[in-house]
Write an enzyme that holds these catalytic residues in place. Structure first.
Site, PDB file in Angstrom:
ATOM      1  N   LYS A  36      50.773 -45.383 -48.349  1.00  0.00           N
ATOM      2  CA  LYS A  36      49.647 -44.439 -48.218  1.00  0.00           C
ATOM      3  C   LYS A  36      48.959 -44.252 -49.575  1.00  0.00           C
ATOM      4  O   LYS A  36      47.731 -44.187 -49.658  1.00  0.00           O
ATOM      5  CB  LYS A  36      50.127 -43.086 -47.679  1.00  0.00           C
ATOM      6  CG  LYS A  36      50.582 -43.074 -46.238  1.00  0.00           C
ATOM      7  CD  LYS A  36      49.492 -43.400 -45.229  1.00  0.00           C
ATOM      8  CE  LYS A  36      48.464 -42.306 -45.069  1.00  0.00           C
ATOM      9  NZ  LYS A  36      47.492 -42.601 -43.984  1.00  0.00           N
ATOM     10  N   THR A  78      48.305 -38.151 -46.919  1.00  0.00           N
ATOM     11  CA  THR A  78      49.456 -37.246 -46.802  1.00  0.00           C
ATOM     12  C   THR A  78      49.834 -36.629 -48.147  1.00  0.00           C
ATOM     13  O   THR A  78      49.542 -37.205 -49.203  1.00  0.00           O
ATOM     14  CB  THR A  78      50.664 -38.042 -46.257  1.00  0.00           C
ATOM     15  OG1 THR A  78      51.838 -37.251 -46.358  1.00  0.00           O
ATOM     16  CG2 THR A  78      50.908 -39.334 -47.046  1.00  0.00           C
ATOM     17  N   ASP A  79      50.515 -35.499 -48.090  1.00  0.00           N
ATOM     18  CA  ASP A  79      51.009 -34.886 -49.342  1.00  0.00           C
ATOM     19  C   ASP A  79      52.139 -35.707 -49.965  1.00  0.00           C
ATOM     20  O   ASP A  79      52.475 -35.524 -51.136  1.00  0.00           O
ATOM     21  CB  ASP A  79      51.473 -33.439 -49.092  1.00  0.00           C
ATOM     22  CG  ASP A  79      52.574 -33.287 -48.053  1.00  0.00           C
ATOM     23  OD1 ASP A  79      53.019 -34.310 -47.491  1.00  0.00           O
ATOM     24  OD2 ASP A  79      52.984 -32.144 -47.792  1.00  0.00           O
ATOM     25  N   GLU A  80      52.730 -36.631 -49.173  1.00  0.00           N
ATOM     26  CA  GLU A  80      53.892 -37.380 -49.685  1.00  0.00           C
ATOM     27  C   GLU A  80      53.537 -38.292 -50.850  1.00  0.00           C
ATOM     28  O   GLU A  80      54.424 -38.717 -51.591  1.00  0.00           O
ATOM     29  CB  GLU A  80      54.544 -38.195 -48.561  1.00  0.00           C
ATOM     30  CG  GLU A  80      55.003 -37.324 -47.412  1.00  0.00           C
ATOM     31  CD  GLU A  80      56.097 -37.949 -46.560  1.00  0.00           C
ATOM     32  OE1 GLU A  80      56.642 -38.978 -46.938  1.00  0.00           O
ATOM     33  OE2 GLU A  80      56.385 -37.366 -45.505  1.00  0.00           O
ATOM     34  N   TYR A 138      56.803 -45.694 -47.071  1.00  0.00           N
ATOM     35  CA  TYR A 138      55.670 -45.075 -46.364  1.00  0.00           C
ATOM     36  C   TYR A 138      54.690 -44.445 -47.360  1.00  0.00           C
ATOM     37  O   TYR A 138      53.492 -44.743 -47.351  1.00  0.00           O
ATOM     38  CB  TYR A 138      56.172 -44.008 -45.374  1.00  0.00           C
ATOM     39  CG  TYR A 138      55.080 -43.053 -44.917  1.00  0.00           C
ATOM     40  CD1 TYR A 138      54.036 -43.488 -44.119  1.00  0.00           C
ATOM     41  CD2 TYR A 138      55.093 -41.701 -45.304  1.00  0.00           C
ATOM     42  CE1 TYR A 138      53.020 -42.625 -43.712  1.00  0.00           C
ATOM     43  CE2 TYR A 138      54.097 -40.829 -44.895  1.00  0.00           C
ATOM     44  CZ  TYR A 138      53.058 -41.291 -44.102  1.00  0.00           C
ATOM     45  OH  TYR A 138      52.059 -40.431 -43.714  1.00  0.00           O
TER      46      TYR A 138
HETATM   47  P1  NAD Z   1      51.192 -41.481 -35.335  1.00  0.00           P
HETATM   48  O1  NAD Z   1      52.258 -42.420 -35.743  1.00  0.00           O
HETATM   49  O2  NAD Z   1      51.482 -40.450 -34.292  1.00  0.00           O
HETATM   50  O3  NAD Z   1      49.915 -42.305 -34.813  1.00  0.00           O
HETATM   51  C1  NAD Z   1      49.438 -43.436 -35.470  1.00  0.00           C
HETATM   52  C2  NAD Z   1      48.455 -44.143 -34.555  1.00  0.00           C
HETATM   53  O4  NAD Z   1      47.932 -45.287 -35.254  1.00  0.00           O
HETATM   54  C3  NAD Z   1      49.084 -44.664 -33.257  1.00  0.00           C
HETATM   55  O5  NAD Z   1      48.265 -44.356 -32.154  1.00  0.00           O
HETATM   56  C4  NAD Z   1      49.164 -46.165 -33.469  1.00  0.00           C
HETATM   57  O6  NAD Z   1      49.075 -46.920 -32.264  1.00  0.00           O
HETATM   58  C5  NAD Z   1      47.968 -46.414 -34.372  1.00  0.00           C
HETATM   59  N1  NAD Z   1      48.116 -47.634 -35.179  1.00  0.00           N
HETATM   60  C6  NAD Z   1      49.188 -47.997 -35.931  1.00  0.00           C
HETATM   61  N2  NAD Z   1      48.966 -49.201 -36.503  1.00  0.00           N
HETATM   62  C7  NAD Z   1      47.723 -49.584 -36.134  1.00  0.00           C
HETATM   63  C8  NAD Z   1      46.921 -50.720 -36.421  1.00  0.00           C
HETATM   64  N3  NAD Z   1      47.372 -51.710 -37.189  1.00  0.00           N
HETATM   65  N4  NAD Z   1      45.687 -50.789 -35.884  1.00  0.00           N
HETATM   66  C9  NAD Z   1      45.219 -49.788 -35.091  1.00  0.00           C
HETATM   67  N5  NAD Z   1      45.942 -48.703 -34.765  1.00  0.00           N
HETATM   68  C10 NAD Z   1      47.176 -48.597 -35.286  1.00  0.00           C
HETATM   69  O7  NAD Z   1      50.678 -40.819 -36.683  1.00  0.00           O
HETATM   70  P2  NAD Z   1      50.206 -39.318 -36.988  1.00  0.00           P
HETATM   71  O8  NAD Z   1      51.385 -38.497 -37.279  1.00  0.00           O
HETATM   72  O9  NAD Z   1      49.234 -38.876 -35.965  1.00  0.00           O
HETATM   73  O10 NAD Z   1      49.437 -39.555 -38.383  1.00  0.00           O
HETATM   74  C11 NAD Z   1      48.073 -39.924 -38.390  1.00  0.00           C
HETATM   75  C12 NAD Z   1      47.617 -40.072 -39.822  1.00  0.00           C
HETATM   76  O11 NAD Z   1      47.774 -38.850 -40.510  1.00  0.00           O
HETATM   77  C13 NAD Z   1      48.391 -41.104 -40.624  1.00  0.00           C
HETATM   78  O12 NAD Z   1      47.484 -41.792 -41.458  1.00  0.00           O
HETATM   79  C14 NAD Z   1      49.375 -40.295 -41.431  1.00  0.00           C
HETATM   80  O13 NAD Z   1      49.700 -40.952 -42.622  1.00  0.00           O
HETATM   81  C15 NAD Z   1      48.565 -39.036 -41.674  1.00  0.00           C
HETATM   82  N6  NAD Z   1      49.350 -37.794 -41.847  1.00  0.00           N
HETATM   83  C16 NAD Z   1      50.281 -37.431 -40.932  1.00  0.00           C
HETATM   84  C17 NAD Z   1      50.955 -36.205 -41.068  1.00  0.00           C
HETATM   85  C18 NAD Z   1      51.983 -35.732 -40.068  1.00  0.00           C
HETATM   86  O14 NAD Z   1      52.631 -34.730 -40.307  1.00  0.00           O
HETATM   87  N7  NAD Z   1      52.160 -36.395 -38.946  1.00  0.00           N
HETATM   88  C19 NAD Z   1      50.663 -35.380 -42.169  1.00  0.00           C
HETATM   89  C20 NAD Z   1      49.700 -35.805 -43.104  1.00  0.00           C
HETATM   90  C21 NAD Z   1      49.043 -37.002 -42.920  1.00  0.00           C
HETATM   91  O1  DAU Z   2      54.328 -34.435 -45.302  1.00  0.00           O
HETATM   92  C1  DAU Z   2      53.534 -35.137 -44.408  1.00  0.00           C
HETATM   93  C2  DAU Z   2      54.359 -36.165 -43.683  1.00  0.00           C
HETATM   94  O2  DAU Z   2      55.163 -35.466 -42.748  1.00  0.00           O
HETATM   95  C3  DAU Z   2      53.531 -37.229 -42.981  1.00  0.00           C
HETATM   96  O3  DAU Z   2      52.798 -37.958 -43.932  1.00  0.00           O
HETATM   97  C4  DAU Z   2      54.435 -38.184 -42.177  1.00  0.00           C
HETATM   98  O4  DAU Z   2      53.639 -39.097 -41.456  1.00  0.00           O
HETATM   99  C5  DAU Z   2      55.250 -37.348 -41.214  1.00  0.00           C
HETATM  100  O5  DAU Z   2      56.145 -38.182 -40.512  1.00  0.00           O
HETATM  101  C6  DAU Z   2      56.021 -36.245 -41.948  1.00  0.00           C
HETATM  102  O6  DAU Z   2      57.061 -36.838 -42.770  1.00  0.00           O
HETATM  103  P1  DAU Z   2      58.525 -36.196 -42.876  1.00  0.00           P
HETATM  104  O7  DAU Z   2      59.463 -37.248 -43.281  1.00  0.00           O
HETATM  105  O8  DAU Z   2      58.496 -34.929 -43.648  1.00  0.00           O
HETATM  106  O9  DAU Z   2      58.731 -35.796 -41.306  1.00  0.00           O
HETATM  107  P2  DAU Z   2      60.009 -35.908 -40.341  1.00  0.00           P
HETATM  108  O10 DAU Z   2      59.668 -35.172 -39.088  1.00  0.00           O
HETATM  109  O11 DAU Z   2      60.503 -37.299 -40.215  1.00  0.00           O
HETATM  110  O12 DAU Z   2      61.129 -35.081 -41.116  1.00  0.00           O
HETATM  111  C7  DAU Z   2      60.929 -33.720 -41.491  1.00  0.00           C
HETATM  112  C8  DAU Z   2      62.147 -33.292 -42.303  1.00  0.00           C
HETATM  113  O13 DAU Z   2      63.303 -33.244 -41.426  1.00  0.00           O
HETATM  114  C9  DAU Z   2      62.524 -34.259 -43.413  1.00  0.00           C
HETATM  115  O14 DAU Z   2      63.004 -33.520 -44.524  1.00  0.00           O
HETATM  116  C10 DAU Z   2      63.644 -35.103 -42.812  1.00  0.00           C
HETATM  117  C11 DAU Z   2      64.328 -34.131 -41.859  1.00  0.00           C
HETATM  118  N1  DAU Z   2      64.915 -34.750 -40.636  1.00  0.00           N
HETATM  119  C12 DAU Z   2      64.117 -35.540 -39.880  1.00  0.00           C
HETATM  120  C13 DAU Z   2      64.603 -36.132 -38.735  1.00  0.00           C
HETATM  121  C14 DAU Z   2      63.706 -37.029 -37.893  1.00  0.00           C
HETATM  122  C15 DAU Z   2      66.226 -34.487 -40.285  1.00  0.00           C
HETATM  123  O15 DAU Z   2      66.949 -33.739 -40.976  1.00  0.00           O
HETATM  124  N2  DAU Z   2      66.712 -35.070 -39.153  1.00  0.00           N
HETATM  125  C16 DAU Z   2      65.955 -35.900 -38.362  1.00  0.00           C
HETATM  126  O16 DAU Z   2      66.477 -36.414 -37.338  1.00  0.00           O
END
Ligand code: NAD
Ligand code: DAU
Length: 376
Positions: free
Chosen positions: A186, A134-136, A182
């Site tokens: 990562k 992730t970019d985080e 988190y």
């Molecule tokens: P998500 O939470 O929707 O899905 C995660 C999946 O991993 C789920 O199906 C869960 O059951 C599985 N999982 C969790 N713990 C596990 C374990 N111990 N063993 C096996 N499976 C397990 O997550 P997502 O948003 O699809 O993110 C997927 C990946 O991409 C993550 O590594 C996250 O850090 C990365 N990522 C997410 C975003 C985003 O915006 N969502 C952006 C950049 C990177």
């Molecule tokens: O940048 C990549 C990341 O993006 C991934 O690595 C993470 O897995 C993914 O969850 C996401 O993280 P964020 O924290 O940016 O996503 P989230 O949807 O939780 O929140 C987006 C923005 O909105 C953040 O600035 C927090 C704000 N927010 C979020 C929620 C859930 C609110 O203001 N209210 C809310 O209820």
């Protein structure tokens, strides 16, 4: 034939990656390894679950013996690792689970792959361990946007974007500076992956992507949570002043980038993935409200009064912005969707799949998995 483990394939991004690989590469064997935590939902994969090149394995990536045995049994040549605890707010409440899955789980997979691949006559040749990050991990950027510029801050082409806003972006060499449990977990997993390349010669690749949006995202994340709340006319909890900036990418564009990088990326390299599409939270929330209202036949903007400012997230990163020019220049990847189109598609999808959403939010979904697989 390629035999590929995709971890976390029942989650949001993972399900899109599994679907893409299963449909695009019928000659590959795709093994989806997922523990089915609260975020894992097999309903995300209904359309491909009967395909002959697909297998689902319910397993925990932290279970080293199971990972190692599975790699032997399936003659695994590639791993695309997405399984993780992914929600920042949960990590603030329960950091241990994040360290366990994101750090120890990644290490368990790395070690299993190392032992299995090193025992093969061809060793690491033709193998690939691709870690999705992730970019985080890079920390937070300052707000550098000039006043008076209307959002999105970048539907401009990338080079113009840089001219307008300067060079304050995350690049592949930006120093890691994670702030939340988190992102710290990562970052740690990314370091382990690179260490396995540097120490053992494992063919690894790491990518760091910005915020994804699109179908099948768990409704704890901003966009699906707010779409559902607007539909039910529930308050929209905006953290702090709503001024934080995120860089949004349509999930299928991320899946396409993963496909390209898995096949053509250079070993040991890092690629940043993002859409040059920065929005302040409050601006994106307004777009979502207008879109939901319009698609539900309500007056546009009618639900603006649902916006409720609440206490800020602890350690809330101000701005993320990805520079993905390396990926564009080296592998020719570009996002395919303009944000307006992507958000319209996304809102429409959630409104058309209310059963999927209701299943999760009513608790029916938990019950189904408890009955099928035992208590989660
Ligand atoms: P998500 O939470 O929707 O899905 C995660 C999946 O991993 C789920 O199906 C869960 O059951 C599985 N999982 C969790 N713990 C596990 C374990 N111990 N063993 C096996 N499976 C397990 O997550 P997502 O948003 O699809 O993110 C997927 C990946 O991409 C993550 O590594 C996250 O850090 C990365 N990522 C997410 C975003 C985003 O915006 N969502 C952006 C950049 C990177
Ligand atoms: O940048 C990549 C990341 O993006 C991934 O690595 C993470 O897995 C993914 O969850 C996401 O993280 P964020 O924290 O940016 O996503 P989230 O949807 O939780 O929140 C987006 C923005 O909105 C953040 O600035 C927090 C704000 N927010 C979020 C929620 C859930 C609110 O203001 N209210 C809310 O209820």
């Amino acid at each position: 034939m390629k035999s590929i483990i995709i971890t976390g394939g029942a989650g949001f991004i993972g399900s899109h990656v599994v679907r893409l690989f299963v449909n695009k590469y019928p000659e590959y064997r795709i093994i989806n390894v997922d523990k089915l935590t609260y975020a894992g939902n097999l309903a995300n994969l209904k359309d491909i679950e009967e395909k002959p090149n697909y297998r689902f394995v319910k397993a925990d990536i932290c279970d080293f013996d199971t990972m190692y045995t599975l790699m032997q049994e399936e003659h695994v040549t590639g791993i695309i690792h997405l399984a993780a605890e992914s929600h920042v707010d949960r990590s603030i409440k329960d950091p241990f689970t994040f360290a366990r899955t994101n750090v120890m789980g990644t290490l368990s997979l790395l070690q299993a792959a190392k032992l299995y691949w090193e025992a093969q006559p061809e060793k690491y040749e033709g193998k690939r361990f691709y870690h999705i990050s992730t970019d985080e991990v890079y920390g937070a950027l300052e707000m550098t946007h000039p006043d008076g510029i209307e959002p999105p801050f970048s539907t401009l082409a990338s080079s113009e974007h840089h001219e307008a806003y300067g060079e304050d972006f995350f690049v592949e060499t930006t120093k890691y500076n994670p702030h939340s449990p988190y992102s710290a977990s990562k970052a740690s997993s990314d370091h382990f992956v690179r260490a396995f390349h540097d120490t053992y010669g494992m063919p690894t690749i790491v990518t760091n992507c910005s915020n994804n949006y699109g179908p099948y995202q768990f409704p704890e994340k901003l966009i699906p949570l707010f779409i559902n709340n607007i539909r039910h006319r529930k308050p929209l909890p905006v953290y702090g002043k709503g001024e934080n900036v995120r860089d949004w990418l349509y999930v299928e564009d991320h899946a396409r980038a993963i496909d390209l990088i898995f096949h053509q990326g250079t070993i040991a390299e890092t690629y940043n993935i993002g859409g040059f599409n920065e929005w302040k939270n409050i601006d994106i929330i307004k777009v979502v409200i207008n879109t939901v209202d319009r698609l539900l036949g309500r007056e546009e903007g009618e639900d603006m009064n649902l916006i409720t400012y609440v206490t800020d997230r602890a350690g809330h990163d101000m701005r993320y912005a990805i520079d993905s020019r390396k990926l564009q220049a080296e592998l020719g990847w570009e996002p395919s969707l303009q944000f307006e189109e992507g958000i319209e598609k996304t809102v429409r999808w959630y409104l058309d799949h209310q059963e999927w959403m209701d299943n999760i939010t009513s608790g029916e979904y938990e019950k189904y998995y408890d009955d099928m697989y035992g208590k989660r």
